[in-house]
Design a protein around this motif. Sequence first.
Motif, short mmCIF file in Angstrom:
data_model
loop_
_atom_site.label_atom_id
_atom_site.label_comp_id
_atom_site.label_asym_id
_atom_site.label_seq_id
_atom_site.Cartn_x
_atom_site.Cartn_y
_atom_site.Cartn_z
N ILE A 105 0.86 -1.20 0.00
CA ILE A 105 0.00 0.00 0.00
C ILE A 105 0.89 1.25 0.00
O ILE A 105 0.62 2.22 -0.72
CB ILE A 105 -0.95 -0.02 1.22
N GLY A 106 1.98 1.20 0.78
CA GLY A 106 2.91 2.35 0.80
C GLY A 106 3.51 2.60 -0.56
O GLY A 106 3.61 3.75 -1.01
N GLU A 107 3.90 1.53 -1.24
CA GLU A 107 4.47 1.69 -2.58
C GLU A 107 3.45 2.32 -3.53
O GLU A 107 3.76 3.25 -4.27
CB GLU A 107 4.93 0.32 -3.12
N ALA A 108 2.21 1.82 -3.48
CA ALA A 108 1.18 2.36 -4.37
C ALA A 108 0.89 3.83 -4.05
O ALA A 108 0.68 4.65 -4.95
CB ALA A 108 -0.09 1.52 -4.25
N LEU A 109 0.91 4.20 -2.75
CA LEU A 109 0.69 5.60 -2.38
C LEU A 109 1.82 6.49 -2.90
O LEU A 109 1.57 7.60 -3.39
CB LEU A 109 0.57 5.73 -0.85
N LEU A 110 3.05 6.02 -2.76
CA LEU A 110 4.19 6.81 -3.24
C LEU A 110 4.10 7.00 -4.75
O LEU A 110 4.30 8.10 -5.27
CB LEU A 110 5.49 6.09 -2.85
N ARG A 111 3.77 5.94 -5.46
CA ARG A 111 3.65 6.07 -6.92
C ARG A 111 2.48 6.96 -7.30
O ARG A 111 2.56 7.75 -8.24
CB ARG A 111 3.51 4.67 -7.56
N SER A 112 1.37 6.88 -6.56
CA SER A 112 0.23 7.74 -6.94
C SER A 112 0.54 9.20 -6.60
O SER A 112 0.10 10.11 -7.31
CB SER A 112 -1.09 7.23 -6.36
N ALA A 113 1.34 9.44 -5.54
CA ALA A 113 1.74 10.82 -5.25
C ALA A 113 2.62 11.36 -6.39
O ALA A 113 2.45 12.51 -6.83
CB ALA A 113 2.50 10.87 -3.92
N ALA A 114 3.54 10.53 -6.88
CA ALA A 114 4.40 10.96 -8.00
C ALA A 114 3.56 11.24 -9.24
O ALA A 114 3.78 12.23 -9.97
CB ALA A 114 5.47 9.90 -8.28
N ARG A 115 2.55 10.39 -9.48
CA ARG A 115 1.67 10.59 -10.65
C ARG A 115 0.89 11.89 -10.52
O ARG A 115 0.74 12.65 -11.46
CB ARG A 115 0.68 9.42 -10.75
N ALA A 116 0.39 12.16 -9.30
CA ALA A 116 -0.39 13.40 -9.08
C ALA A 116 0.49 14.62 -9.33
O ALA A 116 0.05 15.61 -9.93
CB ALA A 116 -0.96 13.41 -7.66
N LEU A 117 1.75 14.56 -8.89
CA LEU A 117 2.67 15.69 -9.12
C LEU A 117 2.94 15.85 -10.61
O LEU A 117 2.90 16.96 -11.15
CB LEU A 117 3.98 15.46 -8.36
N ALA A 118 3.22 14.73 -11.29
CA ALA A 118 3.53 14.80 -12.72
C ALA A 118 2.33 15.35 -13.50
O ALA A 118 2.49 16.16 -14.41
CB ALA A 118 3.92 13.42 -13.23
N SER A 119 1.13 14.96 -13.10
CA SER A 119 -0.05 15.42 -13.84
C SER A 119 -0.33 16.91 -13.58
O SER A 119 -1.07 17.53 -14.32
CB SER A 119 -1.27 14.58 -13.50
N ARG A 120 0.29 17.46 -12.54
CA ARG A 120 0.19 18.91 -12.28
C ARG A 120 1.43 19.65 -12.74
O ARG A 120 1.75 20.73 -12.26
CB ARG A 120 -0.08 19.17 -10.81
N GLN A 121 2.14 19.06 -13.66
CA GLN A 121 3.34 19.65 -14.26
C GLN A 121 4.37 20.09 -13.22
O GLN A 121 5.03 21.13 -13.35
CB GLN A 121 2.99 20.87 -15.15
N ALA A 122 4.53 19.31 -12.16
CA ALA A 122 5.59 19.62 -11.19
C ALA A 122 6.95 19.52 -11.88
O ALA A 122 7.12 18.73 -12.81
CB ALA A 122 5.53 18.64 -10.02
N ASP A 123 7.90 20.33 -11.40
CA ASP A 123 9.27 20.18 -11.88
C ASP A 123 9.75 18.78 -11.51
O ASP A 123 9.18 18.14 -10.62
CB ASP A 123 10.19 21.20 -11.20
N ASP A 124 10.83 18.37 -12.14
CA ASP A 124 11.32 17.02 -11.85
C ASP A 124 11.92 16.96 -10.44
O ASP A 124 12.35 17.97 -9.89
CB ASP A 124 12.35 16.59 -12.89
N GLY A 125 11.93 15.77 -9.88
CA GLY A 125 12.56 15.55 -8.59
C GLY A 125 11.56 15.43 -7.46
O GLY A 125 10.54 16.13 -7.42
N LEU A 126 11.86 14.50 -6.56
CA LEU A 126 11.05 14.31 -5.35
C LEU A 126 12.03 14.00 -4.23
O LEU A 126 13.01 13.27 -4.44
CB LEU A 126 10.08 13.14 -5.55
N HIS A 127 11.77 14.56 -3.06
CA HIS A 127 12.66 14.25 -1.94
C HIS A 127 11.85 14.15 -0.66
O HIS A 127 10.68 14.54 -0.60
CB HIS A 127 13.76 15.31 -1.81
N LEU A 128 12.49 13.61 0.36
CA LEU A 128 11.85 13.47 1.68
C LEU A 128 12.94 13.39 2.73
O LEU A 128 14.12 13.18 2.42
CB LEU A 128 10.98 12.21 1.72
N TRP A 129 12.53 13.56 3.98
CA TRP A 129 13.43 13.35 5.11
C TRP A 129 12.95 12.13 5.88
O TRP A 129 11.76 11.99 6.14
CB TRP A 129 13.42 14.57 6.04
#
Length: 176
Positions: A105-129
Amino acid sequence: MADIIYRAARATDALTIAAIHVASWRDAYRSLLDPVFLAGPIEDDRRSHWLGKFDTPSANFLVDVAATADGNLVGFAATHRDRDPRWGSLLDNLHVLPEMRGRKIGEALLRSAARALASRQADDGLHLWVFEANAAALRFYTRLGGHVVERKLSQAPIENDRMILRVHWPALSDLL
Ligand SMILES: CC(C)(COP(=O)(O)OP(=O)(O)OC[C@H]1O[C@@H](n2cnc3c(N)ncnc32)[C@H](O)[C@@H]1OP(=O)(O)O)[C@@H](O)C(=O)NCCC(=O)NCCS
């Protein structure tokens, strides 16, 4: 996982997200966060945090949830779009209820967050602490292609001077 639905969070999810956050921190961070905070104040802290986020929504703050077919939330991911000019968007929180972990479920959430960012034309790159001591989460992120690019002491008062690591994906497409 077939019987889990992933969708954008709604304002009516705020208190359930807060409750998942409390349960997850109490479990995963029990030896990392201030025990006094975990025992009591965490509940009001997370409730006001999440009610505040949904009271004043921002187009650049995205929250996705994972729900069972009967509508119970079991996890969430929150991102700030284009948070940092060098490292890109920030994964602010990713939590799955303790009893639901290890089912992708965590993997699917991370991928769906990346998809949501990409579909909103976010700049490249994702990071976290992530806490250096949170070995399971660190393994999870590196298995999904994240690179540790920085190590420092946390400045957050409840985090007791813990060492934290910045994990980075140079391209959102690494997660799509
Ligand atoms: C990290 C987390 C979001 C991963 O979600 P998940 O649904 O359990 O992850 P997946 O099923 O997609 O992947 C499983 C991997 O997650 C990691 N993991 C972390 N905590 C775990 C747990 N309690 N149970 C099982 N796996 C866990 C393991 O590395 C596991 O990999 P493995 O199968 O190779 O051992 C989730 O375990 C969680 O909420 N942990 C507590 C909160 C946290 O640390 N969040 C990240 C903060 S930066």
